[in-house]
Design a protein around this motif. Structure first.
Motif, PDB file in Angstrom:
ATOM      1  N   ASN B  83       0.813  -1.214   0.000  1.00 39.38           N
ATOM      2  CA  ASN B  83       0.000   0.000   0.000  1.00 39.38           C
ATOM      3  C   ASN B  83       0.851   1.271   0.000  1.00 39.38           C
ATOM      4  O   ASN B  83       0.436   2.291  -0.509  1.00 39.38           O
ATOM      5  N   GLU B 103     -13.621  10.885  -6.920  1.00 39.54           N
ATOM      6  CA  GLU B 103     -13.675   9.915  -5.811  1.00 39.54           C
ATOM      7  C   GLU B 103     -12.787   8.704  -6.062  1.00 39.54           C
ATOM      8  O   GLU B 103     -12.191   8.153  -5.146  1.00 39.54           O
ATOM      9  N   GLU B 106      -9.442   9.688  -5.146  1.00 43.24           N
ATOM     10  CA  GLU B 106      -9.347   9.956  -3.709  1.00 43.24           C
ATOM     11  C   GLU B 106      -9.288   8.666  -2.875  1.00 43.24           C
ATOM     12  O   GLU B 106      -8.707   8.644  -1.785  1.00 43.24           O
ATOM     13  N   PRO B 108      -7.697   5.717  -2.604  1.00 43.81           N
ATOM     14  CA  PRO B 108      -6.516   5.202  -1.893  1.00 43.81           C
ATOM     15  C   PRO B 108      -6.134   6.065  -0.690  1.00 43.81           C
ATOM     16  O   PRO B 108      -5.660   5.550   0.321  1.00 43.81           O
ATOM     17  N   LEU B 110      -8.224   7.675   1.208  1.00 44.53           N
ATOM     18  CA  LEU B 110      -9.166   7.342   2.289  1.00 44.53           C
ATOM     19  C   LEU B 110      -8.650   6.149   3.071  1.00 44.53           C
ATOM     20  O   LEU B 110      -8.683   6.118   4.293  1.00 44.53           O
ATOM     21  N   TYR B 111      -8.166   5.152   2.300  1.00 42.79           N
ATOM     22  CA  TYR B 111      -7.691   3.954   2.982  1.00 42.79           C
ATOM     23  C   TYR B 111      -6.416   4.216   3.764  1.00 42.79           C
ATOM     24  O   TYR B 111      -6.071   3.468   4.656  1.00 42.79           O
ATOM     25  N   LYS B 113      -6.113   6.888   5.428  1.00 45.58           N
ATOM     26  CA  LYS B 113      -6.584   7.740   6.528  1.00 45.58           C
ATOM     27  C   LYS B 113      -5.915   9.120   6.499  1.00 45.58           C
ATOM     28  O   LYS B 113      -5.474   9.637   7.517  1.00 45.58           O
TER      29      LYS B 113
END
Lengths: 810, 222
Positions: B83, B103, B106, B108, B110-111, B113
Motif C-alpha cells: 500500500n 472519488e 481519492e 486510496p 481514504l484507505y 486515513k
C-alpha cells in the motif's frame, strides 16, 4: 471516512435499484409483519401487568374430586376469602367477584332499559387492591354499602350521558334500586376486567356472607405482602380442607365423616395462580374474561420470527448472487490499499442503510395495517410511540438485522483475494451455490409449512361447522333476556307461534350455544353413597325444547305439559346413561335425586334418553346432562320455517314490544352464536393465512430476483446453447428445473414437519380431522406452482433473447 | 536496488505434476528504471506482477524489496508495504463504477486515513497534472478508454508510489491514446518513479529503458 462509507453505500444501492427495492420491500414487509406480531405477543404476555403490585396479586383456584367427577375451577367458596385473610398474616387484602352476567339497567328518570353485558358483584376492597382510580366518587367508601355500584366511563355515558353521576340511581332488572357511588375509567383491553362495566357492592349479595363451603361461585383474589414465598403459602393452603371444608360437610351431610370423604378418593385442593399468569396459563371452563392460549403465542412468535428471517434471507441471497460483481470491486479496492476491516465496514454500512430504511417503512406500514390487524386479532393494540423502550428495541433489531443481512458480503466477499476476483473466473466455486441453495430451501420450507398450517386450521374449522351436532342450529332465532317479559313470556311465545313462518318455539335459559350453565351431582335411587355421585349439567327446559332444537330421543318420551307428574320427570343424555351403566330401555323409570339431605329426598323419574348433542365446544367430550321440565326464561329459541327473514324479525319485535315494553330487543341466530364460540380458532386461521401469504410473497420476491440474476449471469451460456440449436422451451425448462429441485427439497423437509406440528395442534380438539395426504399434496403443488410462475418469467425472458447480442457482450 | 528476485519458483499442481508458472526466475530492478516486460501469453507476466506486487505468494526463492525480505513477512506486513510503495495500473482500468473521477482518485487516500484537507489538495494536484479537472465529477462510463486509463494512472500515483506496475496499460486503447499514455509513463519515469510495464507491443516496449523477455516462467534475454 464514515461519511464516505455512507456515500459509497448509497451509490452502490442506487446503482442496483432493482435489488435495493426488493431488499427494502421484502425487509419492510417482513419486519412490519414481525412488528405487528411482536406487539400482539407483547400484549398477550403483559396481560394484567398494568395493575399496581400485579406481581403480588394471586387468584385461588380449586381442584375438586367428588363422586367420580373431577373439576377444575377458578371459582371458590364465599367464605374462603375471609378465612385466608384471618389465618394467613401474609394475605394483606382479598377481593371476591360474583359474576352476574348480563343485566338490564334503567336510569330511574327514563323508561327504557339498557343492557350491560358484563356485570359483577365485587368486594369493597376492589378499588384499593387493584388501585383503580375513580373519576368521580370516593374509592374508600364506594362499594361499601349494599345496593351501590361503580361503573365505567362508557357505561355512565350510556346511561346518563355524562360521567359526573355519583348519587344517581339505576334500576336493576326493573326490580332493585342501585345508587351510583363511583365512576372509573374504562378498564384496559388487556386486563381480566376488560369486559366489565358495572361493579355492584358485594354487601348486597346475601350468599357472600354465608358460611357455605359447598358452592363455588366466587372468584377470590388475594394480595400478599412483598417477600411472601408462594411455595410455602401453597403448602399451608392444604390445611383449609380440614379446618373449614370438612367440618362444614359433616355438618351438612348427615352420615358423612371426614374419613369417608377422603376414603372414597375425594379431594379438594386449593392453589394460587399469579394474576399475570391467568391470561395465558389458566384454562378453566369459567373464567372472568376470555383467556388466551400460550400455544397461539408460540405459533405466532414462530411466524413473526420467520417473517423477519425470510426477509433477511432474501437479503443474504441477493448478496451472494451479487457477489460476482462485488468481488471485482473488492479486488480493486484491495489493490488500492483497502484492508479487510474497511471493506467489512463498507458492506455493513450498505446493509445497515437498507435495514434502517426498511425499519422506517416497516413502522409506517404497520401503523397503517394496525387497525386491520386489530380487527383480525380481536385486540386493541397500539404502537407504543411514547415508550422509549420501543425505540431501543427498534434500534437493536436494526443492528441485528443489519449484521445478519450484511454478514455474507461483509465477511465472505471481503475475504476474496484480489487477483482471483480481478481475473473474474476462478472464484466462482460451487460453495456459494450451496449457501444460496440452503437459503432457498429454507425459505420455501417455511412457506410450505405455513401453507400446511393454514389449510389444516381452515379444514378443522370447516369440519366443526359441518359436523352433525345432534341438534339443528339452522334457522333458529334466539331472543335474549326473555325474562324481561316477566309473566308474559308464555303469552309472547303463543303469539310468536301464531306467525306463519314460525315452526316451533321453546323457552329456557339453557341453550347448546353460550348461555347459562348449571351443574350438580345427583344419585341413582339405592346408590346414595358419595362414590356413586354423578356430576352432571342440569338444565331447566320446557316441553317444546326437544322438538324445537330437533333433539332425537333414543328411548322413552318427551315431557308433556299436561302431565302434572312430569314436573318430577327427567330426560337424560347418552353420556349420563353411560355413567349410570344402564341401557336406554332399562333406564326408563329409574329414579334419581339431587339431594342427600334430611328426610325423604325428592326423586325424579327418567322418562326419556336423548341422543348426545354437542352443547359444549368440540374441543371437549360431551358431558353428562339431565333435562328437567321447569320454568327458566333466559332465552326463547324460535325455529323458523324459512331462511327468508324479511318480515319475521319485525313481527317478532312488535310482539316483544307489546309484551315487554321498554325492554331492549336483542336476538342472535343459533348458527352465528355457534360460530362465535370458535372465534379464537377463526382468528388464528385468519392470522395464519395473512402471514402465510406474506411469507410466500417475501419468498417469491427473493426467488424472482434470484431467477433474474441467474438468467443474467448465464446469458452467455444460454446464447451458446441457442446457437447450438436449443429451443426456447428446452432452455426455459433447464433454467426453471434448477430452482424446482430446491423447492422439491424444501417440500420434502417441510411436509413432515407441518404434518407433525399440526397434528399436535389438532389434539386439542376431541372431534378433529386427520391431516390427509391430499392436504400435504395440495400444499406441495401450490408451492411448486408458485415457484414455477415466479421463475419461469425470467427464464422465458432469458431464453427468447437474441443470442447474437448476448455473445457479443463478452 | 529497488527489488531483487532470487531463484523464484511458483507452481500449481495439475494431475499430480507440477506446472511451473515461474521457473527459477532471477531479476534485479534498480531505482529509476523503466522496465518493459515482454513475453507470449502464458509466459508468466501476470504471475510475476502479482508476486512483485505481493498480491500472490511464491513457492520457493527470495524476494527483497528495498531492505525488506518479503518472503519472511506476514500478509499484513506485505499489504502495508504494498500500500505504501506500489501503484497498480490495469489493462481494463478497473475504476470503481459507482464513484466519480474525483472519488476514484481519492479512494486510496481514504484507505491511508489522510485528512480531508490534505486529500483535497492532493487530488486537485493530480487532476491538474493530468488535465482532467473538468471531468472530475463524471463517472467512468462517461469517459473514453484513454481518459479512464488516465484516471487509473492518477489513482495509482496519488499515494506517491516508488514503483508502478502496469499490466498491459494500453491493451484496450487505440494507438494515439496509447502513445499519449506511454509518453506520460516516460515523463513519470524522468521524475524518478520506477515503472514496470507488461506489454505485447514492440513500440510500447521501446519507451522503456530496459527490455526483459519472459518465456516459460523465467527471464530469457537472449
Amino acid at each position: 471516512m464514515i461519511r464516505n462509507y455512507f456515500k459509497m453505500g448509497l451509490r452502490g444501492l442506487k446503482n442496483q435499484p432493482f435489488f435495493t427495492l426488493i431488499n427494502t420491500l421484502g425487509l419492510a414487509i417482513g419486519t412490519a409483519g414481525g412488528l405487528l406480531i411482536a406487539l400482539y405477543v407483547y400484549d398477550e404476555l403483559n396481560h394484567d401487568e398494568m395493575f399496581a403490585d400485579s406481581d403480588l396479586i394471586h387468584r385461588i383456584d380449586m381442584e375438586i374430586k367428588f363422586g367420580g367427577a373431577e373439576i377444575k375451577s377458578a371459582e371458590s367458596a364465599a367464605p374462603l376469602a375471609g378465612a385466608l385473610k384471618n389465618d394467613f398474616p401474609e394475605v394483606e387484602q382479598t377481593t371476591r367477584f360474583r359474576i352476574q352476567g348480563s343485566n338490564l339497567f334503567r336510569d330511574t328518570q327514563k323508561t327504557d332499559n339498557i343492557k350491560e353485558l358484563h356485570t359483577t358483584y365485587a368486594d369493597s376492597t376492589l378499588l384499593e387492591m387493584f388501585d383503580l382510580e375513580l373519576i368521580h366518587g370516593n374509592r374508600k367508601t364506594a362499594l361499601k354499602k349494599p345496593n351501590t355500584l361503580v361503573m365505567t366511563r362508557t357505561a355512565a355515558e350510556n346511561h346518563f350521558g355524562s360521567v359526573d353521576v355519583v348519587g344517581k340511581n339505576l334500576l336493576l332488572n326493573n326490580k332493585e334500586m342501585y345508587q351510583v357511588t363511583g365512576v372509573m375509567e374504562d378498564l384496559p383491553s388487556n386486563s381480566f376486567l376488560k369486559d366489565y362495566t358495572i361493579f355492584m357492592a358485594m354487601a348486597g349479595n346475601v350468599a357472600s356472607r354465608e358460611d357455605i363451603w359447598g358452592g363455588n361461585n366466587y372468584f377470590t383474589f388475594i394480595k400478599v405482602s412483598p417477600d411472601t414465598s408462594m411455595e410455602k403459602f401453597q403448602l399451608q393452603l392444604d390445611g383449609l380442607l380440614e379446618k373449614y371444608v370438612l367440618p362444614w360437610a359433616t355438618r351438612t351431610f348427615p352420615g358423612m365423616t371426614a374419613e369417608s370423604f377422603l376414603a372414597s378418593g375425594n379431594y379438594i385442593r386449593y392453589h394460587s395462580i399469579p394474576l399475570t399468569d391467568i391470561h395465558l396459563h389458566s384454562n378453566n371452563k369459567v373464567e372472568m374474561s376470555k383467556v388466551g392460549d400460550m400455544q397461539n403465542v408460540y405459533i405466532l412468535s414462530f411466524i413473526g420470527f420467520f417473517l423477519i428471517f425470510l426477509a433477511s434471507v432474501n437479503f443474504m441471497n441477493l448478496s451472494t448472487a451479487h457477489s460476482l460483481k462485488r468481488a471485482k470491486e473488492v479486488g480493486i479496492r484491495k489493490t488500492l490499499g483497502s484492508n479487510r476491516g474497511q471493506l467489512i465496514i463498507q458492506f455493513l454500512t450498505e446493509s445497515g442503510i437498507v435495514v434502517f430504511v426498511s425499519m422506517l417503512l416497516a413502522v409506517l406500514v404497520s401503523s397503517i395495517a394496525l387497525p386491520f390487524f386489530n380487527d383480525l386479532a380481536g385486540r386493541a393494540i397500539s404502537i407504543p410511540f411514547e415508550n422509549p423502550m420501543f425505540y431501543g428495541w427498534l434500534i437493536l433489531i436494526t443492528i441485528i438485522l443489519g449484521l445478519i443481512s450484511g454478514s455474507y458480503p461483509a465477511f465472505v466477499i471481503s475475504k476474496f483475494a484480489p487477483i482471483d476476483t480481478l481475473k473474474g473466473n476462478s472464484f466462482q466455486t460451487s460453495s456459494k451455490w450451496n449457501m444460496r441453495s440452503v437459503l432457498v430451501v429454507f425459505q420455501f420450507g417455511v412457506a410450505v409449512f405455513l401453507i400446511v398450517g393454514t389449510l389444516v386450521v381452515f379444514q378443522q374449522l370447516k369440519f366443526i361447522q359441518n359436523k352433525d351436532l345432534g341438534f339443528d342450529k339452522e334457522q333458529v332465532l334466539i331472543i335474549n333476556d326473555t325474562y324481561a317479559a316477566g309473566d308474559q313470556v308464555n303469552a309472547m311465545r303463543q303469539e310468536i307461534l301464531n306467525l306463519s313462518a314460525v315452526q316451533n318455539a321453546t323457552v329456557s335459559s339453557f341453550m347448546p350455544v353460550s348461555s347459562s350453565r348449571s351443574s350438580t351431582s345427583f344419585f341413582q335411587e339405592g346408590k346414595m353413597d358419595q362414590q356413586y355421585a354423578i356430576q352432571s349439567q342440569v338444565w331447566k327446559v320446557d316441553e317444546h325444547y326437544l322438538n324445537t332444537l330437533d333433539l332425537k330421543l333414543i328411548s322413552g318420551r318427551n315431557f308433556n305439559g299436561q302431565f302434572v307428574s312430569d314436573s318430577t320427570a327427567v330426560i337424560i343424555n347418552e353420556s349420563t346413561l353411560k355413567t349410570l351403566g344402564l341401557d336406554a330401555e332399562e333406564a326408563l323409570g329409574v329414579r334419581i335425586t339431587q339431594e342427600v339431605e334430611l328426610g325423604e329426598p325428592l326423586y325424579f323419574k327418567i322418562i326419556g334418553v336423548v341422543q348426545d348433542f354437542h352443547y359444549e365446544s368440540l374441543r371437549d367430550d360431551i358431558g353428562a346432562l339431565a333435562l328437567f321440565m321447569d320454568r327458566s326464561t333466559g332465552y326463547m329459541a324460535i325455529k323458523l320455517k324459512t331462511a327468508d327473514l324479511t318480515d319475521i324479525l319485525s313481527n317478532i319485535e312488535n310482539i316483544w314490544a307489546s309484551k315487554a315494553p321498554g325492554q331492549p330487543f336483542d336476538y342472535r341466530f343459533m348458527d352465528d352464536a355457534f360460530e362465535t364460540s370458535y372465534k379464537e380458532e377463526q382468528r388464528l386461521g385468519s392470522i395464519f393465512m395473512v402471514f402465510t401469504c406474506l411469507s410466500i410473497f417475501i419468498a417469491c420476491l427473493g426467488l424472482f430476483a434470484l431467477a433474474m440474476y441467474n438468467a443474467q449471469t448465464r446469458t452467455k451460456e444460454i446464447g451458446v446453447r441457442k446457437v447450438l440449436g436449443a429451443s426456447v422451451r428446452q432452455i426455459t425448462f433447464r433454467l426453471t428445473l434448477n430452482f424446482l429441485k430446491l423447492v422439491g427439497v424444501a417440500i420434502l423437509f417441510a411436509l413432515p414437519l407441518g404434518w407433525y406440528f399440526m397434528d399436535i395442534w389438532l389434539r386439542d380438539f376431541t372431534y378433529r380431522i386427520q391431516v390427509g395426504w391430499q392436504t400435504l399434496g395440495f400444499a406441495a403443488l401450490l408451492v411448486i406452482f408458485i415457484a414455477i410462475f415466479t421463475v419461469s418469467f425470467q427464464a422465458i425472458k432469458a431464453a427468447i433473447a437474441n443470442p447474437v447480442k448476448s455473445l457479443r457482450t463478452e | 536496488m529497488l527489488l531483487k528476485l532470487n531463484h523464484i519458483y511458483k507452481w500449481v499442481k495439475s494431475g499430480g505434476r507440477r506446472v511451473f508458472l515461474l521457473n527459477d526466475l532471477n531479476l534485479t530492478i534498480e531505482k529509476g528504471e523503466f522496465i518493459s516486460l515482454m513475453g507470449p501469453s502464458g509466459s508468466g507476466k501476470s504471475t510475476l506482477f502479482n508476486v512483485i506486487a505481493m498480491l500472490d505468494t511464491f513457492d520457493e526463492g527470495d524476494y527483497f524489496f528495498e531492505n525488506e525480505t518479503i518472503h519472511d513477512l506476514n500478509s499484513k506486513q506485505k499489504t502495508k508495504l504494498f500500500n505504501e510503495n506500489i501503484g497498480f495500473i490495469f489493462q481494463a482500468y478497473h475504476l470503481l463504477d459507482d464513484l466519480t473521477v474525483y472519488e476514484n482518485i481519492e479512494t486510496p487516500l481514504l484507505y491511508k486515513k489522510i485528512k480531508s484537507s490534505e486529500r483535497k489538495a492532493l487530488v486537485a494536484d493530480m487532476l491538474d497534472k493530468f488535465n482532467i479537472v473538468g471531468k472530475k465529477d463524471l463517472f467512468p462510463h462517461q469517459l473514453s478508454g484513454g481518459q479512464q486509463q488516465l484516471v487509473g494512472i492518477a489513482r495509482a500515483l496519488i499515494i506517491k508510489p516508488k514503483l508502478i506496475l502496469a499490466d498491459e496499460p494500453t491493451g484496450n486503447l487505440n494507438s494515439t491514446q496509447s502513445d499519449e499514455i506511454m509518453q506520460l509513463f516516460k515523463d513519470l519515469n524522468t521524475e524518478g518513479i520506477t515503472i514496470i510495464q507488461a506489454t505485447h507491443s514492440e513500440s510500447n516496449a521501446a519507451y522503456g529503458s530496459r527490455l526483459i523477455k519472459l518465456l516459460d516462467g523465467s527471464v530469457n534475454n537472449k
